[in-house]
Structures are given as structure tokens and as C-alpha cells.
Design a protein around this motif. Sequence first.
Motif, PDB file in Angstrom:
ATOM      1  N   LEU A 185      -7.509   5.227   4.871  1.00  0.00           N
ATOM      2  CA  LEU A 185      -6.484   4.599   4.051  1.00  0.00           C
ATOM      3  C   LEU A 185      -5.697   3.566   4.860  1.00  0.00           C
ATOM      4  N   CYS A 186      -5.363   3.901   6.093  1.00  0.00           N
ATOM      5  CA  CYS A 186      -4.632   2.966   6.962  1.00  0.00           C
ATOM      6  C   CYS A 186      -5.420   1.683   7.184  1.00  0.00           C
ATOM      7  N   LEU A 187      -6.711   1.817   7.372  1.00  0.00           N
ATOM      8  CA  LEU A 187      -7.552   0.653   7.630  1.00  0.00           C
ATOM      9  C   LEU A 187      -7.813  -0.161   6.373  1.00  0.00           C
ATOM     10  N   GLY A 188      -7.961   0.507   5.244  1.00  0.00           N
ATOM     11  CA  GLY A 188      -8.310  -0.183   4.012  1.00  0.00           C
ATOM     12  C   GLY A 188      -7.133  -0.644   3.182  1.00  0.00           C
ATOM     13  N   GLU A 189      -6.086   0.156   3.154  1.00  0.00           N
ATOM     14  CA  GLU A 189      -4.914  -0.145   2.333  1.00  0.00           C
ATOM     15  C   GLU A 189      -3.641   0.255   3.084  1.00  0.00           C
TER      16      GLU A 189
END
Length: 94
Positions: free
Chosen positions: A60-64
Amino acid sequence: MNDLSTNSEFWDEWQQAAVAAGVAVPLAELGCAVLRTHRKNRWSKDFLGVEEDGPFMLELCLGEPAQAEMLFLENLHPYDTVLLDAARARLGIA
């Protein structure tokens, strides 16, 4: 995630892995706080922050990253409406 230092806790290892993967340091620190706070407060496994949530949190941190920050803040400060409203406005989240 236990392949880093044996002297650190899994939340510290998660933070190091997140930064190494390209997550901004402040967001990695916030994710680390979710993992640490979950363990220290013995929250139910129904709440975000068990060790097994680490891969999802990293993805999630990397994508959004804005969504990740909001999710982490909502978990850490669920009743601080002023903080959460300010974060939503800053992040452009309705």
C-alpha cells in the motif's frame, strides 16, 4: 522479515525494509508506529498492525502512499477528528 538484525523488533525491520524498497521515511515511520502500537497495546488481530500485515502495508505504501498514510493515521488516532480532517485535506482525500 526476520532476516535483518536479530536485535531489532519486527516493526523496526519493517521500517528498514520499507525505506529500502523506496517508501518515504516519514511514511515508513508511521507504518512502524502502527505495527509497534498494535503489539504494545495488544490490539485484537482484527485491527491493522499484526506482523502478517507487513507485506500488505508495504504494498500500500508503494502503490498508494496517501491512502497508506490515511489508513495508518486512522488506526493510530481514530478519535482525533481534527488531525484526521487536516490529513484528509492535505492528502486530497475526501
